[in-house]
Design an enzyme around this catalytic site. Structure first.
Site, PDB file in Angstrom:
ATOM      1  N   CYS A  53      10.083   7.108  10.830  1.00  0.00           N
ATOM      2  CA  CYS A  53      10.189   5.666  10.626  1.00  0.00           C
ATOM      3  C   CYS A  53       9.865   4.947  11.931  1.00  0.00           C
ATOM      4  CB  CYS A  53      11.602   5.328  10.171  1.00  0.00           C
ATOM      5  SG  CYS A  53      11.900   3.555   9.999  1.00  0.00           S
ATOM      6  N   CYS A  56      13.361   3.040  13.181  1.00  0.00           N
ATOM      7  CA  CYS A  56      14.527   3.713  13.760  1.00  0.00           C
ATOM      8  C   CYS A  56      14.263   5.136  14.218  1.00  0.00           C
ATOM      9  CB  CYS A  56      15.686   3.701  12.777  1.00  0.00           C
ATOM     10  SG  CYS A  56      15.411   4.713  11.306  1.00  0.00           S
ATOM     11  N   CYS A  71      -6.171   7.209  -2.512  1.00  0.00           N
ATOM     12  CA  CYS A  71      -5.768   5.812  -2.680  1.00  0.00           C
ATOM     13  C   CYS A  71      -5.902   4.980  -1.407  1.00  0.00           C
ATOM     14  CB  CYS A  71      -4.337   5.740  -3.207  1.00  0.00           C
ATOM     15  SG  CYS A  71      -3.107   6.425  -2.082  1.00  0.00           S
ATOM     16  N   HIS A 108      10.879  -1.242   4.892  1.00  0.00           N
ATOM     17  CA  HIS A 108      10.008  -1.040   3.737  1.00  0.00           C
ATOM     18  C   HIS A 108       8.952  -0.022   4.144  1.00  0.00           C
ATOM     19  CE1 HIS A 108       7.308  -1.875   0.377  1.00  0.00           C
ATOM     20  NE2 HIS A 108       6.340  -2.023   1.264  1.00  0.00           N
ATOM     21  N   HIS A 111       5.767   2.664  -1.815  1.00  0.00           N
ATOM     22  CA  HIS A 111       6.254   2.861  -3.185  1.00  0.00           C
ATOM     23  C   HIS A 111       6.128   4.330  -3.567  1.00  0.00           C
ATOM     24  CE1 HIS A 111       5.468  -1.464  -3.121  1.00  0.00           C
ATOM     25  NE2 HIS A 111       6.415  -1.542  -4.041  1.00  0.00           N
ATOM     26  N   ASP A 115       2.794  10.098 -10.431  1.00  0.00           N
ATOM     27  CA  ASP A 115       1.481  10.692 -10.695  1.00  0.00           C
ATOM     28  C   ASP A 115       1.043  11.661  -9.585  1.00  0.00           C
ATOM     29  OD1 ASP A 115       0.982   8.896  -8.650  1.00  0.00           O
ATOM     30  OD2 ASP A 115      -0.599   7.806  -9.699  1.00  0.00           O
ATOM     31  N   ARG A 123       4.362  10.823  -6.014  1.00  0.00           N
ATOM     32  CA  ARG A 123       3.430  10.412  -4.950  1.00  0.00           C
ATOM     33  C   ARG A 123       4.073   9.276  -4.182  1.00  0.00           C
ATOM     34  NH1 ARG A 123      -0.629   6.170  -5.017  1.00  0.00           N
ATOM     35  NH2 ARG A 123      -0.293   6.048  -7.274  1.00  0.00           N
ATOM     36  N   CYS A 125       3.516   6.732  -1.728  1.00  0.00           N
ATOM     37  CA  CYS A 125       2.369   6.001  -1.191  1.00  0.00           C
ATOM     38  C   CYS A 125       2.910   5.104  -0.076  1.00  0.00           C
ATOM     39  CB  CYS A 125       1.732   5.190  -2.314  1.00  0.00           C
ATOM     40  SG  CYS A 125       0.212   4.383  -1.855  1.00  0.00           S
TER      41      CYS A 125
END
Length: 137
Positions: A53, A56, A71, A108, A111, A115, A123, A125
């Site tokens: 992250c 943090c 993607c 954040h 997502h 799939d 997954r 993403c």
């Protein structure tokens, strides 16, 4: 989309977040923005190591669990062992998705979709701007 207010083990003021993060990382992690596909540092990054992250430093994903989903964002079929990633229903933009956040600081990340490949079928993403890379020794 501003993150909902939850209590997280790691917190700091908005001033400190802005000091710590570059503008793109701040927009993604603190305001829920999404970086454009195929623009982030890690969408086509295949070195061995851990993805942490950017907020943090918590370990989130391992390179061994990364795959090319086509993607334009880094994609993983599972979180690193023992990692807690918060899942929140996201109904924005006329879609039904599951947002994922760092459970330690509430950043954040992106997502998760159903799939992905075996063994999980998921997954994750993830925005590159939400991550920093820790190479394997």
């Amino acid at each position: 989309m501003k993150p909902e207010r939850h209590e997280y083990p790691f917190t700091q003021s908005d001033v400190d977040w802005r000091r710590q993060l570059d503008p793109r990382a701040y927009a993604v992690t603190r305001e829920g923005a999404t970086e454009r596909a195929f623009t982030g540092a890690f969408w086509n990054h295949w070195a061995r190591g851990d993805y942490r992250c950017v907020g943090c430093g918590s370990s989130l994903f391992r390179s061994a669990d990364k795959f090319d989903a086509g993607c334009g964002w880094p994609s993983f079929f599972e979180a690193a062992p023992g990692v807690q990633i918060e899942r929140i229903e996201d109904l924005s933009h006329g879609m039904h998705r599951i947002e994922v956040r760092c459970a330690r600081c509430g950043s954040h990340l992106g997502h998760v979709f159903d799939d992905g490949p075996a063994p999980t079928g998921e997954r994750y993403c993830i925005n590159s701007a939400a991550l920093k890379f820790d190479p394997s020794p």
